[in-house]
Design an enzyme around this catalytic site. Structure first.
Site, PDB file in Angstrom:
ATOM      1  N   ALA A  71       0.867  -1.171   0.000  1.00 37.93           N
ATOM      2  CA  ALA A  71       0.000   0.000   0.000  1.00 37.93           C
ATOM      3  C   ALA A  71       0.908   1.227   0.000  1.00 37.93           C
ATOM      4  O   ALA A  71       2.097   1.126   0.283  1.00 37.93           O
ATOM      5  CB  ALA A  71      -0.861  -0.008   1.254  1.00 37.93           C
ATOM      6  N   GLY A 110       0.429  -5.056   0.765  1.00 31.96           N
ATOM      7  CA  GLY A 110      -0.759  -5.029  -0.104  1.00 31.96           C
ATOM      8  C   GLY A 110      -0.492  -5.631  -1.467  1.00 31.96           C
ATOM      9  O   GLY A 110      -1.411  -6.142  -2.119  1.00 31.96           O
ATOM     10  N   GLU A 113      -0.952  -9.256  -0.924  1.00 33.95           N
ATOM     11  CA  GLU A 113      -2.386  -9.475  -0.680  1.00 33.95           C
ATOM     12  C   GLU A 113      -3.171  -9.440  -1.994  1.00 33.95           C
ATOM     13  O   GLU A 113      -4.111 -10.210  -2.193  1.00 33.95           O
ATOM     14  CB  GLU A 113      -2.898  -8.423   0.304  1.00 33.95           C
ATOM     15  CG  GLU A 113      -2.356  -8.610   1.727  1.00 33.95           C
ATOM     16  CD  GLU A 113      -2.748  -7.476   2.629  1.00 33.95           C
ATOM     17  OE1 GLU A 113      -3.618  -7.698   3.492  1.00 33.95           O
ATOM     18  OE2 GLU A 113      -2.213  -6.354   2.451  1.00 33.95           O
ATOM     19  N   GLU A 133       4.106  -5.699   7.227  1.00 32.51           N
ATOM     20  CA  GLU A 133       3.360  -4.605   7.867  1.00 32.51           C
ATOM     21  C   GLU A 133       3.734  -4.427   9.342  1.00 32.51           C
ATOM     22  O   GLU A 133       3.675  -3.322   9.877  1.00 32.51           O
ATOM     23  CB  GLU A 133       1.849  -4.875   7.766  1.00 32.51           C
ATOM     24  CG  GLU A 133       1.257  -4.638   6.383  1.00 32.51           C
ATOM     25  CD  GLU A 133       1.386  -5.829   5.443  1.00 32.51           C
ATOM     26  OE1 GLU A 133       0.756  -5.819   4.373  1.00 32.51           O
ATOM     27  OE2 GLU A 133       2.147  -6.765   5.762  1.00 32.51           O
TER      28      GLU A 133
HETATM   29  N1  T1G Z   1       4.726   3.283  -0.093  1.00 34.34           N
HETATM   30  C1  T1G Z   1       5.270   4.475  -0.423  1.00 34.34           C
HETATM   31  N2  T1G Z   1       6.585   4.673  -0.745  1.00 34.34           N
HETATM   32  C2  T1G Z   1       7.370   3.602  -0.703  1.00 34.34           C
HETATM   33  C3  T1G Z   1       6.890   2.307  -0.343  1.00 34.34           C
HETATM   34  C4  T1G Z   1       5.495   2.172  -0.042  1.00 34.34           C
HETATM   35  N3  T1G Z   1       4.964   0.991   0.277  1.00 34.34           N
HETATM   36  N4  T1G Z   1       7.934   1.446  -0.383  1.00 34.34           N
HETATM   37  C5  T1G Z   1       9.011   2.174  -0.756  1.00 34.34           C
HETATM   38  N5  T1G Z   1       8.684   3.458  -0.941  1.00 34.34           N
HETATM   39  C6  T1G Z   1       9.570   4.542  -1.391  1.00 34.34           C
HETATM   40  C7  T1G Z   1      10.723   4.831  -0.434  1.00 34.34           C
HETATM   41  O1  T1G Z   1      10.346   5.745   0.555  1.00 34.34           O
HETATM   42  C8  T1G Z   1      11.759   5.414  -1.377  1.00 34.34           C
HETATM   43  O2  T1G Z   1      11.388   6.738  -1.636  1.00 34.34           O
HETATM   44  C9  T1G Z   1      11.546   4.622  -2.645  1.00 34.34           C
HETATM   45  O3  T1G Z   1      10.215   4.087  -2.566  1.00 34.34           O
HETATM   46  C10 T1G Z   1      12.506   3.478  -2.816  1.00 34.34           C
HETATM   47  O4  T1G Z   1      12.494   2.700  -1.637  1.00 34.34           O
HETATM   48  C11 T1G Z   1      -2.921  -2.814   3.448  1.00 34.34           C
HETATM   49  C12 T1G Z   1      -0.982  -1.852   5.216  1.00 34.34           C
HETATM   50  C13 T1G Z   1      10.006  -2.165  -1.660  1.00 34.34           C
HETATM   51  C14 T1G Z   1      11.858  -3.538  -0.727  1.00 34.34           C
HETATM   52  O5  T1G Z   1       6.426  -2.411   4.093  1.00 34.34           O
HETATM   53  O6  T1G Z   1      10.597  -2.564   2.000  1.00 34.34           O
HETATM   54  O7  T1G Z   1       0.844  -2.772   2.341  1.00 34.34           O
HETATM   55  O8  T1G Z   1      13.356   7.864  -0.720  1.00 34.34           O
HETATM   56  O9  T1G Z   1      14.883   3.069  -0.982  1.00 34.34           O
HETATM   57  O10 T1G Z   1      15.913  -0.514  -1.329  1.00 34.34           O
HETATM   58  O11 T1G Z   1      -1.710  -4.619   4.128  1.00 34.34           O
HETATM   59  O12 T1G Z   1      11.211   0.042  -0.123  1.00 34.34           O
HETATM   60  O13 T1G Z   1      13.225   7.402  -3.140  1.00 34.34           O
HETATM   61  O14 T1G Z   1      11.691   9.089  -2.074  1.00 34.34           O
HETATM   62  O15 T1G Z   1      13.499   1.314   0.148  1.00 34.34           O
HETATM   63  O16 T1G Z   1      14.835  -0.897  -3.610  1.00 34.34           O
HETATM   64  C15 T1G Z   1       3.919  -2.804   3.159  1.00 34.34           C
HETATM   65  C16 T1G Z   1       8.200  -1.154   2.196  1.00 34.34           C
HETATM   66  C17 T1G Z   1       3.240  -1.474   3.168  1.00 34.34           C
HETATM   67  C18 T1G Z   1       7.477  -2.426   1.974  1.00 34.34           C
HETATM   68  C19 T1G Z   1      12.347  -1.500  -2.122  1.00 34.34           C
HETATM   69  N6  T1G Z   1       5.102  -2.712   2.346  1.00 34.34           N
HETATM   70  N7  T1G Z   1       9.222  -0.920   1.208  1.00 34.34           N
HETATM   71  O17 T1G Z   1      13.576  -1.336  -1.496  1.00 34.34           O
HETATM   72  O18 T1G Z   1      14.175   1.048  -2.283  1.00 34.34           O
HETATM   73  S1  T1G Z   1       1.874  -1.501   4.266  1.00 34.34           S
HETATM   74  C20 T1G Z   1       6.289  -2.509   2.895  1.00 34.34           C
HETATM   75  C21 T1G Z   1      10.366  -1.649   1.216  1.00 34.34           C
HETATM   76  C22 T1G Z   1       0.685  -2.396   3.434  1.00 34.34           C
HETATM   77  C23 T1G Z   1      -1.572  -3.421   3.461  1.00 34.34           C
HETATM   78  C24 T1G Z   1      -0.540  -2.698   4.209  1.00 34.34           C
HETATM   79  C25 T1G Z   1      11.401  -1.276   0.211  1.00 34.34           C
HETATM   80  C26 T1G Z   1      11.352  -2.133  -1.075  1.00 34.34           C
HETATM   81  P1  T1G Z   1      12.474   7.831  -1.906  1.00 34.34           P
HETATM   82  P2  T1G Z   1      13.831   2.035  -1.081  1.00 34.34           P
HETATM   83  P3  T1G Z   1      14.727  -0.453  -2.223  1.00 34.34           P
END
Ligand code: T1G
Ligand code: NAD
Length: 721
Positions: A71, A110, A113, A133
Site C-alpha cells: 500500500a 498489499g 495481498e 506490515e
Molecule cells: N509506499 C510508499 N513509498 C514507498 C513504499 C510504499 N509501500 N515502499 C518504498 N517506498 C519509497 C521509499 O520511501 C523510497 O522513496 C523509494 O520508494 C525506494 O524505496 C494494506 C498496510 C520495496 C523492498 O512495508 O521494504 O501494504 O526515498 O529506498 O531498497 O496490508 O522500499 O526514493 O523518495 O526502500 O529498492 C507494506 C516497504 C506497506 C514495503 C524496495 N510494504 N518498502 O527497497 O528502495 S503496508 C512494505 C520496502 C501495506 C496493506 C498494508 C522497500 C522495497 P524515496 P527504497 P529499495
C-alpha cells in the site's frame, strides 16, 4: 474501456489486450505502491474485463524492478480515500474471468495481498514475497490475515506476518504462496504464456477465500496458541504483533466476510496507534538520511581497494564489513604481533559463521584471501580509501594521517573512525584536507547499521558522495554529521547520561534507572550499556574534557570512582553491576551502592526518591534538548537525522520514531516546561535549546524542520571553539 488501441487507463496503470488476455501493468515508480489512483485504475480494469466478452482472463504485472511494494505508506494517517484496498482485492477475487498475478522483485504487503486475491500466482526468480506490515506497526489489512492462513495454514502465515521477512520464489512455491516459479525477468511474457496454458486447460476461477488449509481446526488452533504465547513474550510493548494473532484467530473462527470485518477493526486500531506513526517515521527517515546535499551534487569516487589502519575492536569489525561487501582489504598494524591479532579478530567472525553452518569452509577461505596485512604503510600506496581506527589520541591520529598523506595516491579518500576528536585538526595534519572525512562506525562495526558520515570544514563534496556510496555498498544506514565533540550521537549520549548520573547521585539506584529506561522501550538501560561498552571509554573522554570543563558545571564522579578501581564493566567482571564467571547479565553490587553513598556525602547531596516516570522525563528532556542544539548548530541537517542516529546507533525504541519524533508526540511545550522546571535546580545544565524555545514560540514542531527545503549545508567554522 475502449479498444485495444487505447491502453492507458491512468498514468500509473496500463491495460493492453493480448488476444483474449487483458494485461494490466502497474506503473507507479519507484515501487508501484498501491496509491488511490492505482486502486481506482485496477477496479476499472477488472470491471472493463468483466464487461468485455472478448476478454477471457486478466494478467496483473508490475513495471520496473518490482511487482508491488505494498500500500502507499505515505497515505497512512491521511483521511482514507475510496476505493479501499481490501475492496479492490475482493473485486479481483470475485472476478468471473480468470485473474492471474505474475510477480517479480518486491511483492510485499498489499502487493502480496493483491496477488493472493488473484486466482493463480506465478513468481519469477527475483521475486521477494512478504507481509512486512508489522515493521510499520500495522497488520496486513487487505485480506492478508484472512486469505494467507486459508492458503498456507495459520502457523506458517503467522510466522510470515510476525517476522515480516521476505521469502524468495522457491520458498514461496514450497509454502504454497504461489503456484509456479517461472524463468527470466519478463513478468508479462512469462505471465502471458502461463495464462494461455491455464485457459487451454480450462483452469477454473479459484478463490483463495475457499482454500482449505484451516480445515484441521485443532492443529490450527494449536499453532495460533503457540504463536500467541511466543508473541506475548517477544513483543516487548509492540502493539501490532498480538493484533495480527487476533486477526488470524478470526480467520479460524469466522466466515470469510466476518473475518474481513474483524481484520479491518484490528487494522484501524493499529493505524491509530502512535507506534504506527513512529515506525512509519523511522521508515522514511532512514531513507531520507541516505540523501545528503552532496550526493545530489557530486559523483562518488570509485572504491576498489581499501586500507584499514588498526586491527583492534573497530579496525577488525570494519575490515569484516568491507570483506562482506566483496572488497579487498589491506590492514596496517604497529607490529607483527598486533597484525596477527588483527587477522585473528577478522578470522574469528568467519570461523563462527562456518561453525554455525552459515558459511562453507571454502567460502570462508575465499573471503579471508581478500584480506592482506602489513606493518609498512607503503602497502596502502594504491588504496582508493583508507579508514583509520587506531587509539583515540590526537597525536597518534595526526601521525597516522601524516603517514597516509605521504604514501597514499592522489585522490585516495582518507577517513577516520574517531568517536569524538576534531576531524578538522586531523585533516590539517595532511596536505589534502579536502580528501579527509569522518566515517564513524559503531561496535560491532560489521553488525551495527549506523554510520555517521562526519563532514569536515574542507571535505570535498565528491568525498562526501563517496562515503554515502560506500554506506550503500556496506548496507549501512548513513547519517551526515558536522564536526563537534562527539558529532551527533556521542555528543547527545554524554548529555543524557549526565542527566542519569544526576538522578543517581540525587537518590536513584543504577538498577532503578535502568529499569525505568528499559520500561520506556530501550533494550538495556544506560548503566547496563556502559558496562557492556566499557566504562573506560567514557572515563578517557571525561579525562580528555577535564581541562575545558566549565568549573561551575555539576560533575558527578561516581563513574570515575568505579573506574579508579578498575571496574570497567563486563570486560573486567564488574562495573555498575557484578558479572560473576563471565555472566552477561549483571547483578546489583552492594559495593557500588557504597561508592554512591560515599559520593553523595562528598557532594553534600541528601538523597531523595524518584518515580520511574520522572527518571524517564529527565532522561528524555536532556536528550531532546541536546538534539535540538545539534540541529540548531547544523551538526545534524534535520531532526530526523537525530532520530535515525539514536534509533540505529543508541538503542532508542524504533516504534517511538526517535527522540525528536517522540518529543513531537509528547508536545514540545511539555518538554520545554519540564526543562524549565528542572532548571530551577540546575540552570547551567538545563539551558533550554534556542531552537526548542523558538519552535514552541512559533507553535511549530520538529517535523516542520524535516522537509528538504529547510536544508542549508554551511556549518559554523570550527564548532569546537
Ligand atoms: N509506499 C510508499 N513509498 C514507498 C513504499 C510504499 N509501500 N515502499 C518504498 N517506498 C519509497 C521509499 O520511501 C523510497 O522513496 C523509494 O520508494 C525506494 O524505496 C494494506 C498496510 C520495496 C523492498 O512495508 O521494504 O501494504 O526515498 O529506498 O531498497 O496490508 O522500499 O526514493 O523518495 O526502500 O529498492 C507494506 C516497504 C506497506 C514495503 C524496495 N510494504 N518498502 O527497497 O528502495 S503496508 C512494505 C520496502 C501495506 C496493506 C498494508 C522497500 C522495497 P524515496 P527504497 P529499495
Ligand atoms: P583498540 O584499542 O581496540 O584498537 C586500536 C588498534 O590500533 C590497536 O590494535 C593498535 O595496535 C592499533 N594502532 C595504534 N597505533 C597505531 C599506528 N600508529 N599504526 C597502526 N596501528 C596502530 O581501539 P578501538 O576500540 O578499535 O578504537 C579505535 C578507534 O575507533 C578509536 O578512535 C575509537 O574512539 C573509535 N571507536 C571505538 C568504538 C568502540 O566501541 N570501541 C566505537 C566507535 C569508534
Amino acid at each position: 474501456m475502449n479498444s485495444a488501441a487505447d491502453p492507458q487507463l491512468i498514468p500509473q496503470l496500463i491495460a493492453q489486450r493480448h488476444d483474449d488476455i487483458l494485461l494490466v501493468t502497474i506503473n507507479n515508480p519507484p515501487v508501484n505502491a498501491l496509491g488511490v489512483d492505482v486502486r481506482r485504475g485496477l477496479l476499472d480494469a477488472i470491471d472493463a474485463a468483466e464487461r468485455d466478452p472478448a476478454v477471457a482472463a486478466v494478467l496483473l504485472v508490475g513495471a520496473g524492478r518490482n511487482f508491488i511494494g505494498g500500500a502507499d505508506i505515505r497515505e497512512f494517517g491521511l483521511p482514507p480515500q475510496e476505493p479501499r484496498l481490501p475492496d479492490v482485492c475482493d473485486r479481483i477475487e470475485a472476478s468471473s474471468k480468470l485473474v492471474v498475478a505474475a510477480v517479480h522483485g518486491a511483492t510485499l504487503g498489499g502487493g502480496l495481498e493483491m496477488a493472493l486475491a488473484a486466482h493463480y500466482r506465478l513468481a519469477l526468480p527475483s521475486a521477494k514475497l512478504g507481509l512486512p506490515e508489522v515493521h510499520l506497526g500495522l497488520l496486513p489489512g487487505a485480506g492478508g490475515t484472512q486469505r494467507t492462513p486459508r492458503l498456507i495454514g495459520a502457523g506458517t502465515a503467522l510466522e510470515l506476518m510476525l517476522s515480516g521477512r521476505h521469502v524468495d520464489a522457491a520458498e514461496a512455491l514450497a509454502l504454497g504462496l504461489v503456484d509456479r516459479v517461472g524463468t527470466g525477468e519478463d513478468a508479462a511474457a512469462a505471465g502471458l504464456a502461463w495464462v494461455r496454458e491455464l485457459l487451454a486447460e480450462g483452469a477454473p476461477v479459484r478463490r483463495t477465500r475457499d482454500a482449505g488449509a484451516l480445515a484441521d481446526r485443532a492443529a490450527q488452533q494449536g499453532a495460533i496458541d503457540a504463536a500467541r504465547a511466543t508473541t506475548a513474550k517477544k513483543a516487548r510493548g509492540l502493539f501490532s504483533p498480538l493484533k495480527i494473532v487476533d486477526a488470524v484467530q478470526a480467520a479460524l473462527d469466522l466466515p470469510f466476510e466476518a473475518g474481513m470485518v474483524r481484520e479491518r477493526e484490528l487494522f484501524v486500531e493499529c493505524l491509530d496507534s502512535p507506534q504506527r506513526a513512529g515506525l512509519v517515521h523511522a521508515f522514511f527517515a532512514e531513507r531520507e538520511t541516505a540523501k545528503s546535499p552532496e550526493t545530489a551534487a557530486a559523483r562518488p569516487r570509485p572504491i576498489a581497494k581499501v586500507g584499514v589502519v588498526g586491527g583492534g575492536t573497530m579496525g577488525a569489525g570494519i575490515a569484516v564489513a568491507l570483506l562482506d561487501a566483496g572488497l579487498p582489504v589491506t590492514m596496517i598494524e604497529r607490529d607483527d604481533a598486533a597484525l596477527a591479532r588483527g587477522r585473528a579478530n577478522v578470522a574469528k567472525v568467519y570461523d563462527s559463521h562456518v561453525a554455525k553452518g552459515r558459511l562453507t569452509a571454502a567460502a570462508c577461505e575465499a573471503v579471508l584471501a581478500r584480506w592482506s596485512g602489513s606493518t609498512a604503510y607503503d602497502a596502502l600506496a594504491d588504496a582508493d580509501l583508507v579508514i583509520e581506527a587506531v587509539f583515540e589520541e590526537m597525536a597518534v591520529k595526526e601521525a597516522v594521517f601524516a603517514e597516509l598523506d605521504r604514501v597514499c595516491k592522489r585522490g585516495a579518500v582518507l577517513a577516520t573512525n574517531t568517536s569524538y576528536l576534531d576531524i578538522d585538526r586531523i585533516a590539517a595534519a595532511t596536505s589534502r584536507p579536502q580528501d579527509v572525512i569522518g566515517l564513524h562506525f559503531f561496535s560491532p562495526a560489521n553488525i551495527m547499521k549506523l554510520l555517521e558520515i562526519v563532514v569536515a570544514a574542507k571535505t570535498a563534496p565528491d568525498v562526501v558522495a563517496t562515503a554515502f556510496a560506500l554506506a550503500r555498498s556496506l548496507r549501512k544506514t548513513p547519517v551526515r554529521a558536522g564536526v563537534c565533540d562527539g558529532f551527533i550521537g556521542n555528543r547527545m549520549l554524554a548529555v543524557y547520561r549526565q542527566a542519569a548520573d544526576h538522578v543517581m547521585e540525587d537518590g536513584a539506584s543504577p538498577q532503578q534507572i535502568d529499569r525505568a529506561i528499559r520500561a520506556f522501550g530501550y533494550p538495556i538501560g544506560p548503566y547496563e550499556m556502559a558496562d557492556l561498552a566499557g566504562n573506560d571509554i567514557g572515563w578517557a573522554t571525561r579525562k580528555r574534557r577535564a581541562p575545558t570543563r566549565d568549573p561551575r558545571a555539576r560533575y558527578v564522579q561516581i563513574a570515575d570512582r568505579l573506574c579508579e578501581r578498575g571496574w570497567f564493566g563486563q570486560k573486567t567482571g564488574r562495573g555498575f553491576y557484578l558479572y560473576p564467571d563471565g555472566a552477561r547479565t549483571g547483578t546489583p553490587d552492594p559495593e557500588v551502592q557504597a561508592v554512591i553513598d560515599a559520593e553523595r556525602v562528598r557532594a553534600g547531596v541528601t538523597p531523595r526518591s524518584f518515580t520511574d516516570e520522572e527518571i524517564v522525563r529527565r532522561y528524555l528532556a536532556a536528550m531532546v534538548n541536546e538534539g535540538a542544539n545539534v540541529v540548531h548548530e547544523k551538526i545534524a541537517l534535520r531532526p530526523l537525522d537525530v532520530d535515525v542516529t539514536l534509533v540505529h546507533g543508541y538503542g532508542f525504541p524504533r516504534h517511538l520514531g526517535g527522540p525528536m519524533k517522540y518529543a513531537d508526540t509528547v508536545g514540545l511545550p511539555n518538554i520545554l516546561a519540564d526543562i524549565r522546571a528542572f532548571a530551577q535546580e540546575d540552570p547551567l545544565f538545563w539551558r533550554p535549546s534556542p531552537l526548542l524555545v523558538e519552535l514552541v514560540e512559533r507553535g511549530h514542531d520538529f517535523e516542520s524542520l524535516n522537509h528538504p527545503e529547510t536544508q542549508t549545508i554551511k556549518q559554523p567554522e570550527n564548532a569546537h571553539a
